[in-house]
Design a protein around this motif. Structure first.
Motif, PDB file in Angstrom:
ATOM      1  N   GLU A  18      -0.090  -6.106  -3.795  1.00  0.00           N
ATOM      2  CA  GLU A  18      -1.057  -6.256  -2.711  1.00  0.00           C
ATOM      3  C   GLU A  18      -2.320  -5.462  -3.062  1.00  0.00           C
ATOM      4  O   GLU A  18      -2.254  -4.269  -3.338  1.00  0.00           O
ATOM      5  N   THR A  19      -3.458  -6.135  -3.058  1.00  0.00           N
ATOM      6  CA  THR A  19      -4.716  -5.480  -3.393  1.00  0.00           C
ATOM      7  C   THR A  19      -5.727  -5.675  -2.267  1.00  0.00           C
ATOM      8  O   THR A  19      -5.727  -6.711  -1.590  1.00  0.00           O
ATOM      9  N   GLY A  43       1.876   6.826  -6.902  1.00  0.00           N
ATOM     10  CA  GLY A  43       0.693   7.428  -7.509  1.00  0.00           C
ATOM     11  C   GLY A  43      -0.286   6.422  -8.072  1.00  0.00           C
ATOM     12  O   GLY A  43      -1.171   6.769  -8.853  1.00  0.00           O
ATOM     13  N   GLY A  44      -0.127   5.154  -7.709  1.00  0.00           N
ATOM     14  CA  GLY A  44      -1.059   4.137  -8.178  1.00  0.00           C
ATOM     15  C   GLY A  44      -0.339   2.862  -8.577  1.00  0.00           C
ATOM     16  O   GLY A  44       0.894   2.822  -8.708  1.00  0.00           O
ATOM     17  N   ILE A  45      -1.101   1.805  -8.777  1.00  0.00           N
ATOM     18  CA  ILE A  45      -0.531   0.510  -9.153  1.00  0.00           C
ATOM     19  C   ILE A  45       0.142   0.568 -10.512  1.00  0.00           C
ATOM     20  O   ILE A  45       1.230   0.014 -10.708  1.00  0.00           O
ATOM     21  N   ASP A 104       0.802  -1.224   0.000  1.00  0.00           N
ATOM     22  CA  ASP A 104       0.000   0.000   0.000  1.00  0.00           C
ATOM     23  C   ASP A 104       0.836   1.275   0.000  1.00  0.00           C
ATOM     24  O   ASP A 104       0.526   2.228  -0.732  1.00  0.00           O
ATOM     25  N   ASN A 105       1.911   1.291   0.789  1.00  0.00           N
ATOM     26  CA  ASN A 105       2.747   2.493   0.836  1.00  0.00           C
ATOM     27  C   ASN A 105       3.475   2.737  -0.487  1.00  0.00           C
ATOM     28  O   ASN A 105       3.680   3.887  -0.900  1.00  0.00           O
ATOM     29  N   HIS A 106       3.876   1.655  -1.163  1.00  0.00           N
ATOM     30  CA  HIS A 106       4.529   1.801  -2.470  1.00  0.00           C
ATOM     31  C   HIS A 106       3.537   2.348  -3.496  1.00  0.00           C
ATOM     32  O   HIS A 106       3.888   3.193  -4.334  1.00  0.00           O
TER      33      HIS A 106
END
Length: 233
Positions: A148-149, A126-128, A119-121
């Protein structure tokens, strides 16, 4: 039981004249009062190594025991149980060894084994999409990217931009089933991992959603040490 070779190595390092004879094999279920090994050698070496050897074997046996409890629940299913990087500082290799003795598989040993976008990455990139695309430009070809979703939209985005493994993190069973069905329909080569709040009570239900892997830190972070003692004869 896990950790007899580790205990043996402790005594060997202290005094090469100590003879360590294991009575049982690693991974064997043991009963209260059962003799696990015998030692013969100088008293000072035996007493010096006693607590270190026992602590390691007690800790590793506790991990292997809880791991076995988890793996037995899904033994008839194709889903594999894996560990996490939540390990005791300095003991990662030994604790992951105990996971294998208990019948599960190891996840990454460190950050260099594979790329996991958390999540932090995702926020930082700015998004997946941005996270995957920037990483693909720099990592060596053999390394895989896991994302991770936590939502169905994130699952679709991770799939769209080429994740090799998709983690379903802290999802309820219905959302997990929906995500697995969607991923399998779009790309059967993608590996799926479930993680977050995995317990003995819900482990089988999670496995029945069709995921390839279930990761849990519980066998390492929540296991109880096996009670072992050394007695001088």
């Amino acid at each position: 039981m896990a950790g007899l070779p580790i205990a043996q190595r402790v005594f060997q390092l202290l005094n090469g004249n100590i003879v360590f004879n294991p009575i049982i094999k690693e991974g064997t279920k043991v009963k209260v009062g059962e003799v696990l090994a015998t030692l013969d050698g100088p008293l000072d070496g035996l007493l010096t190594g006693e607590r270190v050897a026992l602590n390691l074997a007690m800790r590793l046996s506790g991990i292997a025991t809880m791991t076995r409890q988890y793996t037995e629940i899904i033994a008839d299913l194709p889903t594999q149980l894996v560990d996490t990087r939540k390990t005791t500082p300095g003991l990662r290799i030994l604790e992951k060894y105990a996971i294998q003795v208990g019948g599960a598989k190891n996840h990454r040993m460190g950050l260099d084994d594979g790329v996991m976008i958390k999540d932090n990455h995702i926020k930082a990139a700015g998004g997946i999409q941005g996270a995957i695309q920037s990483i693909r430009k720099t990592i060596p070809y053999p390394l895989t990217i896991e994302v991770e979703t936590t939502t169905f939209d994130e699952v679709k985005e991770a799939l769209k931009y080429g994740a090799d493994i998709i983690m379903l993190d802290n999802m309820n069973l219905e959302l997990m089933k929906e995500s697995v069905t969607y991923i399998r329909r779009e790309n059967k080569q993608i590996k799926i991992e479930a993680s977050g709040n995995i317990t003995l009570d819900n482990l089988r239900q999670v496995a029945l959603t069709g995921v390839d892997y279930i990761s849990s830190s519980a066998p390492i972070t929540r296991s109880t040490w096996l009670d072992l003692s050394m007695r001088i004869d």
